[in-house]
Design a protein around this motif. Structure first.
Motif, short mmCIF file in Angstrom:
data_model
loop_
_atom_site.label_atom_id
_atom_site.label_comp_id
_atom_site.label_asym_id
_atom_site.label_seq_id
_atom_site.Cartn_x
_atom_site.Cartn_y
_atom_site.Cartn_z
N MET A 1 0.86 -1.18 0.00
CA MET A 1 0.00 0.00 0.00
C MET A 1 0.91 1.24 0.00
O MET A 1 1.82 1.35 0.80
N SER A 2 0.60 2.15 -0.91
CA SER A 2 1.40 3.37 -0.97
C SER A 2 1.06 4.29 0.20
O SER A 2 0.05 4.10 0.89
N ARG A 3 1.89 5.30 0.38
CA ARG A 3 1.65 6.27 1.46
C ARG A 3 0.30 6.97 1.27
O ARG A 3 -0.46 7.16 2.21
N ALA A 4 -0.03 7.35 0.02
CA ALA A 4 -1.30 8.01 -0.28
C ALA A 4 -2.49 7.08 0.00
O ALA A 4 -3.51 7.50 0.55
N GLU A 5 -2.35 5.81 -0.38
CA GLU A 5 -3.42 4.84 -0.12
C GLU A 5 -3.62 4.63 1.38
O GLU A 5 -4.75 4.53 1.86
N TYR A 6 -2.50 4.55 2.10
CA TYR A 6 -2.58 4.38 3.55
C TYR A 6 -3.28 5.58 4.20
O TYR A 6 -4.16 5.42 5.05
N LYS A 7 -2.91 6.79 3.78
CA LYS A 7 -3.51 7.99 4.33
C LYS A 7 -5.01 8.02 4.05
O LYS A 7 -5.82 8.35 4.92
N ARG A 8 -5.40 7.66 2.81
CA ARG A 8 -6.81 7.61 2.47
C ARG A 8 -7.55 6.55 3.30
O ARG A 8 -8.65 6.78 3.78
N ALA A 9 -6.94 5.40 3.49
CA ALA A 9 -7.55 4.34 4.29
C ALA A 9 -7.77 4.79 5.73
O ALA A 9 -8.81 4.51 6.34
N MET A 10 -6.79 5.52 6.29
CA MET A 10 -6.92 6.02 7.66
C MET A 10 -8.06 7.04 7.75
O MET A 10 -8.83 7.07 8.71
N ARG A 11 -8.20 7.89 6.72
CA ARG A 11 -9.27 8.89 6.70
C ARG A 11 -10.64 8.21 6.61
O ARG A 11 -11.58 8.57 7.31
N VAL A 12 -10.74 7.19 5.76
CA VAL A 12 -12.00 6.46 5.63
C VAL A 12 -12.36 5.76 6.94
O VAL A 12 -13.50 5.80 7.39
N THR A 13 -11.38 5.13 7.56
CA THR A 13 -11.61 4.46 8.84
C THR A 13 -12.08 5.46 9.90
O THR A 13 -13.03 5.19 10.64
N ASP A 14 -11.43 6.62 9.95
CA ASP A 14 -11.84 7.65 10.91
C ASP A 14 -13.26 8.13 10.63
O ASP A 14 -14.06 8.32 11.55
N ASP A 15 -13.61 8.32 9.34
CA ASP A 15 -14.96 8.73 8.98
C ASP A 15 -15.99 7.70 9.43
O ASP A 15 -17.06 8.04 9.94
N LEU A 16 -15.68 6.42 9.26
CA LEU A 16 -16.60 5.36 9.67
C LEU A 16 -16.77 5.32 11.19
O LEU A 16 -17.86 5.08 11.70
N GLU A 17 -15.67 5.55 11.91
CA GLU A 17 -15.73 5.49 13.36
C GLU A 17 -16.33 6.75 13.99
O GLU A 17 -17.02 6.66 15.00
N ASN A 18 -16.06 7.91 13.41
CA ASN A 18 -16.44 9.17 14.05
C ASN A 18 -17.42 10.02 13.26
O ASN A 18 -17.81 11.10 13.72
N GLY A 19 -17.78 9.59 12.07
CA GLY A 19 -18.67 10.38 11.22
C GLY A 19 -17.86 11.23 10.26
O GLY A 19 -16.78 11.71 10.59
N ALA A 20 -18.41 11.40 9.08
CA ALA A 20 -17.72 12.16 8.04
C ALA A 20 -18.20 13.60 8.01
O ALA A 20 -19.33 13.90 8.37
N CYS A 21 -17.34 14.49 7.57
CA CYS A 21 -17.69 15.90 7.41
C CYS A 21 -18.68 16.02 6.25
O CYS A 21 -18.51 15.41 5.20
N ALA A 22 -19.72 16.83 6.45
CA ALA A 22 -20.71 17.05 5.40
C ALA A 22 -20.29 18.18 4.48
O ALA A 22 -20.99 18.48 3.52
N CYS A 23 -19.16 18.80 4.76
CA CYS A 23 -18.61 19.88 3.94
C CYS A 23 -19.59 21.04 3.76
O CYS A 23 -19.70 21.62 2.69
N GLN A 24 -20.32 21.35 4.80
CA GLN A 24 -21.24 22.48 4.78
C GLN A 24 -20.52 23.71 5.31
O GLN A 24 -19.76 23.62 6.26
N LYS A 25 -20.81 24.86 4.71
CA LYS A 25 -20.17 26.09 5.15
C LYS A 25 -20.84 26.66 6.38
O LYS A 25 -20.25 27.45 7.10
#
Length: 81
Positions: A1-25
């Motif tokens: 797994m590349s560094r970028a893939e690992y970083k993306r995987a960690m972000r996805v895991t965090d979103d699943l565990e803690n909820g994802a940002c809705a990107c609302q202003k």
């Protein structure tokens, strides 16, 4: 797994565990809207379905007042098959 893939995987895991940002202003205002007329036409079917969701722990309620600040509710609609 590349560094970028690992970083993306960690972000996805965090979103699943803690909820994802809705990107609302800004915060959306609380809202409730009336149900579609199909919800009334198929009331017994809809009530049974919602009761099974509550029993399974998928949803909570009913509530006398909104359960959290900023509560937003979508209308219910039945699509007959």
């Amino acid at each position: 797994m590349s560094r970028a893939e690992y970083k993306r995987a960690m972000r996805v895991t965090d979103d699943l565990e803690n909820g994802a940002c809705a990107c609302q202003k800004s915060e959306l205002p609380p809202v409730t809207v009336p149900n579609d007329k199909s919800a009334w036409q198929h009331g017994e079917l809809l009530t049974d379905k919602i009761a099974s969701w509550v029993q399974a722990g998928y949803v909570a309620g009913p509530f006398d007042c909104p359960p959290v600040a900023g509560f937003r509710a979508n209308p219910l609609k039945v699509v007959a098959k």
